[in-house]
Design a protein around this motif. Sequence first.
Motif, PDB file in Angstrom:
ATOM      1  N   THR A 118      78.592  54.583 -35.820  1.00  0.00           N
ATOM      2  CA  THR A 118      79.539  55.608 -36.224  1.00  0.00           C
ATOM      3  C   THR A 118      80.045  55.341 -37.636  1.00  0.00           C
ATOM      4  O   THR A 118      80.412  54.214 -37.969  1.00  0.00           O
ATOM      5  N   ARG A 119      80.074  56.393 -38.428  1.00  0.00           N
ATOM      6  CA  ARG A 119      80.579  56.283 -39.794  1.00  0.00           C
ATOM      7  C   ARG A 119      81.983  56.867 -39.857  1.00  0.00           C
ATOM      8  O   ARG A 119      82.283  57.878 -39.213  1.00  0.00           O
TER       9      ARG A 119
ATOM     10  N   ARG B 261      83.269  58.445 -42.203  1.00  0.00           N
ATOM     11  CA  ARG B 261      83.206  59.785 -42.787  1.00  0.00           C
ATOM     12  C   ARG B 261      83.029  60.847 -41.702  1.00  0.00           C
ATOM     13  O   ARG B 261      83.667  61.905 -41.748  1.00  0.00           O
ATOM     14  N   ASP B 262      82.204  60.574 -40.714  1.00  0.00           N
ATOM     15  CA  ASP B 262      81.987  61.535 -39.623  1.00  0.00           C
ATOM     16  C   ASP B 262      83.268  61.760 -38.829  1.00  0.00           C
ATOM     17  O   ASP B 262      83.592  62.886 -38.445  1.00  0.00           O
TER      18      ASP B 262
ATOM     19  N   ALA C 165      85.616  65.284 -38.548  1.00  0.00           N
ATOM     20  CA  ALA C 165      86.025  65.844 -37.253  1.00  0.00           C
ATOM     21  C   ALA C 165      87.542  66.001 -37.182  1.00  0.00           C
ATOM     22  O   ALA C 165      88.050  67.034 -36.713  1.00  0.00           O
TER      23      ALA C 165
ATOM     24  N   LYS D  14      80.740  55.829 -28.995  1.00  0.00           N
ATOM     25  CA  LYS D  14      80.552  56.919 -29.954  1.00  0.00           C
ATOM     26  C   LYS D  14      81.295  58.179 -29.505  1.00  0.00           C
ATOM     27  O   LYS D  14      81.954  58.836 -30.307  1.00  0.00           O
TER      28      LYS D  14
ATOM     29  N   LEU E 128      84.740  59.812 -31.392  1.00  0.00           N
ATOM     30  CA  LEU E 128      84.781  61.216 -31.794  1.00  0.00           C
ATOM     31  C   LEU E 128      85.941  61.943 -31.117  1.00  0.00           C
ATOM     32  O   LEU E 128      86.673  62.704 -31.764  1.00  0.00           O
TER      33      LEU E 128
END
Length: 159
Positions: A4-5, A7-8, A12, A82, A86
């Motif tokens: 997981t980054r 930035r992602d 979100a 992950k 998120l």
Amino acid sequence: MRFTRARDLAVAAVLTGLAVHLLLRVAYDQVPPLPTFAGGTLAALALVEAGLGYSLRSRIRGHREARPVPPLTAARAVALAKASSLLGAIMFGGWLAVLGYALPRRDQFPAAASDTRSAVIGALCASLLVAAALWLEYCCRTPGGPDAPRDGEQHRHAA
């Protein structure tokens, strides 16, 4: 599978925050007061994932008394991590949007004062979930794997 980054997760959180803020501007008067500890479930998930990470870490590192981790178990733990990171980022963005909307209005409306407390608690619990999920994902890395630091090299997260 890539890890997981940040930035992602930030994307979100920002997209969710913008959507929730827009919805609150349109229909805040129709939303019932938020329960004070609505984000508490996220903190409970964070505790479970942190414990799982601690358990898996010693087993993956191959300590003598620990039994090895089956690859499928590690893959499931990474998938959980992950998904949880998120979810935590999405909830963090949503709670920040509630906070940004309710905080300036807390003196005008009793519901906004209550929602401000809920949003602070929710944002804290969501950030705990993101941290625990990233910890669990980190704990599932195999020593000497492709993402492990080489001799004399500092480990950097892919951002």
